[in-house]
Design a protein around this motif. Sequence first.
Motif, PDB file in Angstrom:
ATOM      1  N   LYS A   1      52.881  34.538  56.538  1.00 22.91           N
ATOM      2  CA  LYS A   1      52.962  35.925  56.067  1.00 22.91           C
ATOM      3  C   LYS A   1      54.058  36.735  56.759  1.00 22.91           C
ATOM      4  O   LYS A   1      54.433  37.795  56.267  1.00 22.91           O
ATOM      5  CB  LYS A   1      51.615  36.640  56.287  1.00 22.91           C
ATOM      6  N   ALA A   2      54.526  36.271  57.904  1.00 19.13           N
ATOM      7  CA  ALA A   2      55.530  37.061  58.631  1.00 19.13           C
ATOM      8  C   ALA A   2      56.234  36.213  59.677  1.00 19.13           C
ATOM      9  O   ALA A   2      55.677  35.227  60.172  1.00 19.13           O
ATOM     10  CB  ALA A   2      54.856  38.251  59.332  1.00 19.13           C
ATOM     11  N   VAL A   3      57.454  36.616  59.977  1.00 21.19           N
ATOM     12  CA  VAL A   3      58.187  36.111  61.143  1.00 21.19           C
ATOM     13  C   VAL A   3      58.344  37.291  62.092  1.00 21.19           C
ATOM     14  O   VAL A   3      58.721  38.382  61.657  1.00 21.19           O
ATOM     15  CB  VAL A   3      59.580  35.570  60.746  1.00 21.19           C
ATOM     16  N   VAL A   4      58.030  37.075  63.365  1.00 19.53           N
ATOM     17  CA  VAL A   4      58.278  38.110  64.368  1.00 19.53           C
ATOM     18  C   VAL A   4      59.196  37.512  65.428  1.00 19.53           C
ATOM     19  O   VAL A   4      58.922  36.428  65.951  1.00 19.53           O
ATOM     20  CB  VAL A   4      56.967  38.596  65.039  1.00 19.53           C
ATOM     21  N   LEU A   5      60.279  38.204  65.725  1.00 22.54           N
ATOM     22  CA  LEU A   5      61.226  37.740  66.746  1.00 22.54           C
ATOM     23  C   LEU A   5      60.974  38.491  68.050  1.00 22.54           C
ATOM     24  O   LEU A   5      60.844  39.722  68.037  1.00 22.54           O
ATOM     25  CB  LEU A   5      62.663  37.982  66.284  1.00 22.54           C
ATOM     26  N   THR A   6      60.920  37.730  69.154  1.00 24.28           N
ATOM     27  CA  THR A   6      60.824  38.396  70.462  1.00 24.28           C
ATOM     28  C   THR A   6      62.150  39.064  70.808  1.00 24.28           C
ATOM     29  O   THR A   6      62.186  40.054  71.520  1.00 24.28           O
ATOM     30  CB  THR A   6      60.465  37.398  71.584  1.00 24.28           C
ATOM     31  N   HIS A   7      63.228  38.463  70.310  1.00 20.33           N
ATOM     32  CA  HIS A   7      64.564  39.027  70.520  1.00 20.33           C
ATOM     33  C   HIS A   7      65.539  38.345  69.572  1.00 20.33           C
ATOM     34  O   HIS A   7      65.183  37.395  68.873  1.00 20.33           O
ATOM     35  CB  HIS A   7      64.995  38.920  71.987  1.00 20.33           C
ATOM     36  N   GLY A   8      66.766  38.842  69.545  1.00 18.25           N
ATOM     37  CA  GLY A   8      67.697  38.415  68.504  1.00 18.25           C
ATOM     38  C   GLY A   8      68.698  37.353  68.899  1.00 18.25           C
ATOM     39  O   GLY A   8      69.711  37.197  68.225  1.00 18.25           O
ATOM     40  N   HIS A   9      68.428  36.594  69.963  1.00 12.87           N
ATOM     41  CA  HIS A   9      69.406  35.578  70.377  1.00 12.87           C
ATOM     42  C   HIS A   9      69.472  34.402  69.406  1.00 12.87           C
ATOM     43  O   HIS A   9      68.479  34.041  68.776  1.00 12.87           O
ATOM     44  CB  HIS A   9      69.063  35.039  71.760  1.00 12.87           C
TER      45      HIS A   9
ATOM     46  N   VAL B   1      68.403  44.660  66.393  1.00 10.18           N
ATOM     47  CA  VAL B   1      68.773  44.453  64.987  1.00 10.18           C
ATOM     48  C   VAL B   1      70.203  43.936  64.877  1.00 10.18           C
ATOM     49  O   VAL B   1      70.489  42.999  64.127  1.00 10.18           O
ATOM     50  CB  VAL B   1      68.589  45.756  64.173  1.00 10.18           C
ATOM     51  N   LEU B   2      71.091  44.500  65.673  1.00 12.53           N
ATOM     52  CA  LEU B   2      72.499  44.102  65.602  1.00 12.53           C
ATOM     53  C   LEU B   2      72.674  42.605  65.890  1.00 12.53           C
ATOM     54  O   LEU B   2      73.481  41.932  65.250  1.00 12.53           O
ATOM     55  CB  LEU B   2      73.302  44.937  66.601  1.00 12.53           C
ATOM     56  N   LEU B   3      71.907  42.100  66.855  1.00 12.68           N
ATOM     57  CA  LEU B   3      72.007  40.668  67.192  1.00 12.68           C
ATOM     58  C   LEU B   3      71.612  39.783  66.020  1.00 12.68           C
ATOM     59  O   LEU B   3      72.141  38.683  65.861  1.00 12.68           O
ATOM     60  CB  LEU B   3      71.098  40.340  68.379  1.00 12.68           C
ATOM     61  N   THR B   4      70.662  40.231  65.217  1.00 14.72           N
ATOM     62  CA  THR B   4      70.226  39.404  64.084  1.00 14.72           C
ATOM     63  C   THR B   4      71.309  39.352  63.000  1.00 14.72           C
ATOM     64  O   THR B   4      71.312  38.455  62.180  1.00 14.72           O
ATOM     65  CB  THR B   4      68.916  39.926  63.452  1.00 14.72           C
ATOM     66  N   ARG B   5      72.205  40.320  63.048  1.00 15.46           N
ATOM     67  CA  ARG B   5      73.308  40.319  62.065  1.00 15.46           C
ATOM     68  C   ARG B   5      74.498  39.539  62.575  1.00 15.46           C
ATOM     69  O   ARG B   5      75.265  38.972  61.800  1.00 15.46           O
ATOM     70  CB  ARG B   5      73.757  41.755  61.791  1.00 15.46           C
ATOM     71  N   ARG B   6      74.679  39.568  63.911  1.00 18.19           N
ATOM     72  CA  ARG B   6      75.829  38.889  64.510  1.00 18.19           C
ATOM     73  C   ARG B   6      75.341  38.094  65.715  1.00 18.19           C
ATOM     74  O   ARG B   6      75.588  38.463  66.859  1.00 18.19           O
ATOM     75  CB  ARG B   6      76.867  39.932  64.937  1.00 18.19           C
TER      76      ARG B   6
END
Length: 246
Positions: A58-66, A91-96
Motif C-alpha cells: 500500500k505504500a513505500v516510506v523512505l527513511t531518507h533519499g540516498h 525531496v530534492l534527493l529523490t529527484r537527483r
Amino acid sequence: MLTRDVADGIHRIEDAYTNWYLVEGDGGLTVVDTGVPTSWRSFRSALRDLGRSPADVKAVVLTHGHFDHLGFAERARKELGVPVWVHEDDVLLTRRPRRYGNERSPFAYMATQPRALPVVAAFLRTGAHFPKPVAHVRRYEHGTLDVPGTPAVVPTPGHTLGHCALHFPDRDAVIAGDAIVTLNPYTGARGPQIVARCANADSERALASLDALAATGARTVLTGHGEVWRDGAESAASAARAAGIS
Ligand SMILES: [Zn+2]
C-alpha cells in the motif's frame, strides 16, 4: 536475502549490504526503503515467500533519499500505484539521487578503505548508484504515518537533512535507516555507529540525533546497513557516540 520477523511483522531484506523492510499492518504492507535497483527481484521473491501479492503493498516510506535506499521506489510507484513517502527536506534527493550535499566525496573515500571494497563491488554489481529518480513523492514531516504499520516519524537529521527513523512502539522496534548503522558501508567497520562523514550532510548533527533514537526506548534497532541490534536503542546510541565520527 529475506529474514522474516526481525521484529513482530517486520521482515528484513538485505541486498548489496543494504537493508530494507516489509512491514505488515492493517490493510496490507508498507515497504520501508527500496534497496538498490536489482532489489525489485528480491521484492517479488520476498512477497512470494510471505504468501503476499504486489496488490497487498500500500505504500513505500523512505527513511531518507540516498541512492542506495531509492532502488525500486519509482518502479513501485508506477507499477503498483502506491505513494512514495519521504521527509520534506529530502525531496530534492529523490529527484537527483546522485547529487547529495555531503561533507566529502564518498567514492574517493571508499577507495582508501580496504574493508569497504566488498561494499563498493556490490554497489557496482547491482547498479546501486543509478536508481530512477522518483517522479512524485508524498511529503511527511512528523507524526504518525497513515500507512500499514502506522510508524511514528522520529526526525534524525544529519546523515541527510531530512533523515527520519520510523518507530513502531507496539512492536518495540525502530527502523533507524542510516541514522545509526551496524555496518559502516564506507569503512567496512562493524558495530553501532553513525555513517562515515563522507556520506553525511552534517556528522555533528547526526551524533546529536542519536538522542532522539535513544528516546524511543525500542529494544530492536533495524539499521540501513548491517545486522539487527537487539540490545535496545539506548545502548546502540551510546556505542555510536563512543565510536564518534569516522
Ligand atoms: Zn544513506
